[in-house]
Every structure is written in C-alpha cells, then in structure tokens.
Design a protein around this motif. Sequence first.
Motif, PDB file in Angstrom:
ATOM      1  N   SER A   1      -0.419   5.483  -8.355  1.00 21.35           N
ATOM      2  CA  SER A   1       0.875   4.818  -8.163  1.00 21.35           C
ATOM      3  C   SER A   1       1.926   5.282  -9.166  1.00 21.35           C
ATOM      4  O   SER A   1       3.113   5.374  -8.835  1.00 21.35           O
TER       5      SER A   1
ATOM      6  N   VAL B   1       4.293   6.238   2.028  1.00 19.27           N
ATOM      7  CA  VAL B   1       4.349   4.983   1.275  1.00 19.27           C
ATOM      8  C   VAL B   1       3.736   3.848   2.085  1.00 19.27           C
ATOM      9  O   VAL B   1       2.922   3.071   1.587  1.00 19.27           O
ATOM     10  N   THR B   2       4.133   3.746   3.342  1.00 19.86           N
ATOM     11  CA  THR B   2       3.538   2.768   4.263  1.00 19.86           C
ATOM     12  C   THR B   2       3.333   3.440   5.614  1.00 19.86           C
ATOM     13  O   THR B   2       4.008   4.417   5.944  1.00 19.86           O
ATOM     14  N   GLY B   3       2.418   2.896   6.417  1.00 22.52           N
ATOM     15  CA  GLY B   3       2.198   3.434   7.758  1.00 22.52           C
ATOM     16  C   GLY B   3       1.054   4.417   7.826  1.00 22.52           C
ATOM     17  O   GLY B   3       0.197   4.478   6.941  1.00 22.52           O
ATOM     18  N   LYS B   4       1.066   5.228   8.880  1.00 26.85           N
ATOM     19  CA  LYS B   4      -0.031   6.163   9.136  1.00 26.85           C
ATOM     20  C   LYS B   4       0.477   7.321   9.977  1.00 26.85           C
ATOM     21  O   LYS B   4       1.294   7.132  10.882  1.00 26.85           O
TER      22      LYS B   4
ATOM     23  N   PRO C   1      -1.039   5.431   3.351  1.00 27.83           N
ATOM     24  CA  PRO C   1      -0.336   5.226   2.072  1.00 27.83           C
ATOM     25  C   PRO C   1      -1.042   5.863   0.880  1.00 27.83           C
ATOM     26  O   PRO C   1      -2.263   5.766   0.741  1.00 27.83           O
TER      27      PRO C   1
ATOM     28  N   SER D   1      12.541   5.842   6.576  1.00 29.63           N
ATOM     29  CA  SER D   1      11.684   5.080   7.480  1.00 29.63           C
ATOM     30  C   SER D   1      11.674   5.740   8.846  1.00 29.63           C
ATOM     31  O   SER D   1      12.703   6.246   9.315  1.00 29.63           O
TER      32      SER D   1
ATOM     33  N   SER E   1       6.394   3.996   9.810  1.00 28.85           N
ATOM     34  CA  SER E   1       6.007   4.539   8.505  1.00 28.85           C
ATOM     35  C   SER E   1       7.217   4.760   7.605  1.00 28.85           C
ATOM     36  O   SER E   1       8.325   4.993   8.084  1.00 28.85           O
ATOM     37  N   THR E   2       6.962   4.680   6.310  1.00 26.64           N
ATOM     38  CA  THR E   2       7.961   5.003   5.301  1.00 26.64           C
ATOM     39  C   THR E   2       7.415   6.129   4.445  1.00 26.64           C
ATOM     40  O   THR E   2       6.267   6.069   3.991  1.00 26.64           O
TER      41      THR E   2
END
Length: 218
Positions: free
Chosen positions: A18, A53-56, A76, A32, A100-101
């Motif tokens: 991180s 960062v987020t999603g797939k 992520p 995004s 996703s981001t």
Amino acid sequence: MEVDTPSAVSSPPDLLPSDLLKRIAAHGVTRSYARNTVLINEGDTTDSFYIIVTGKVKVYLSNSVGREVIVDFHGPGEYVGEMAFTGLPRSASVLTVEPSTCVVVSRSEIRDFLAAHPDFALHLIGRLIDRARRATENIKQLALSDTYGRLVKLLDQLAKPEGKEWVVAEKLSQQDLANRIGASRDMVSRLLRDLAAGGYISIHHRSITIHRKLPLSW
C-alpha cells in the motif's frame, strides 16, 4: 465420508504494498471505468501502465474471428501494462469485468519512479518472473494435457474450501471456462455435464461445488 480436496489451489497474488501504491499514485492520474471497458488493445503502441485500485480486469488474446483465450485476471493491488516498458506493441488486451478504478501512469513516469525506488523495481521483477512461470505452465498444459486435464487443473486452482466441500465461487459461464483453457464451449459443457452426472460436482447459478476428488482422466 470426508471429501478429498482438490490437488492444487492457487496462492494469493503478490500485491503491490500500500505504501508503494500511494507513492506511485502521486505520479499518475486516477480514473474510473465502467464494466466492459477496454483499457488496452492487443497490438496498440500506447505506453500507459495501470495500477488497479478497485475492481477487476481480465487479460486476454483474441483472433480476427473473435475467438478469445483468457490469460489471467487481476484485482486491487495488482497492475497491468508493464510490457509497455519495451516500447513494442501491446502483447494482449485488457478489459474491465466490473466497475474499476485505476491509477494510470505513463512509461516515462514509471521509469523515473523505478530509478528512485528500487523496492518497486524488485517487486516488478518478481511479478514478471511469476507471470513468465505461469505462461510456461499454461503452454505445458496446452501442449501436454487434454481438455479434461486442463479443466480439472483450472477447477482445482479456483476452488476454495467450504466445510467438507470445495466451491468455485466465481460465477463463470461455460464460455468463460472454455476461454481460460483454450477449448470449445461444447466440449466444456459435455465434460461438466458428465462430472455432474457422476456425482463429482454440482452447478447452481454458475457456482460449481466439488463434492469429491475429480478423476485424473475421463
């Protein structure tokens, strides 16, 4: 009677720490994306590096008639597009499979960051080695295993223990499975149907439950 466990289970990916993620993010732009957005097209000469960062996302190869082979999925803390460092055309396509981001960083920024942060360079080298090993294993499976063997290998890798059974929680269609093992949907459908008839698996809303150890051959 206790259920035999699958022979192999995939280990968690080596995620980007991180603290490194935060430092790299300062050199890029956070964006995004909606589901089914193509981030990278195979053959393109773009040089962006994407940190999820987020999603797939899924990495895949396709031909002129639309047939697709899935190389991998990433979530992520992972990244895609590292082959842009070579300056050569993209070797695969990348598509978001859910909203996703990503932090998008240019090749020049990543090169500067690598020079200033050797810990990231070591992480990148480790990931490249891991992906090369997995690519070698995939080639071995395609060359030396039949469709059934490749399907069993994939189910073993995806399954997680739930009580005395093992469950592939990821909602995968028969076409998804076929794309991941380089086979036809019809063949995968027949094999799953036969395994279900034999009491080895059950399928409910695309979730596959493995009740006992799958046979080595079919």
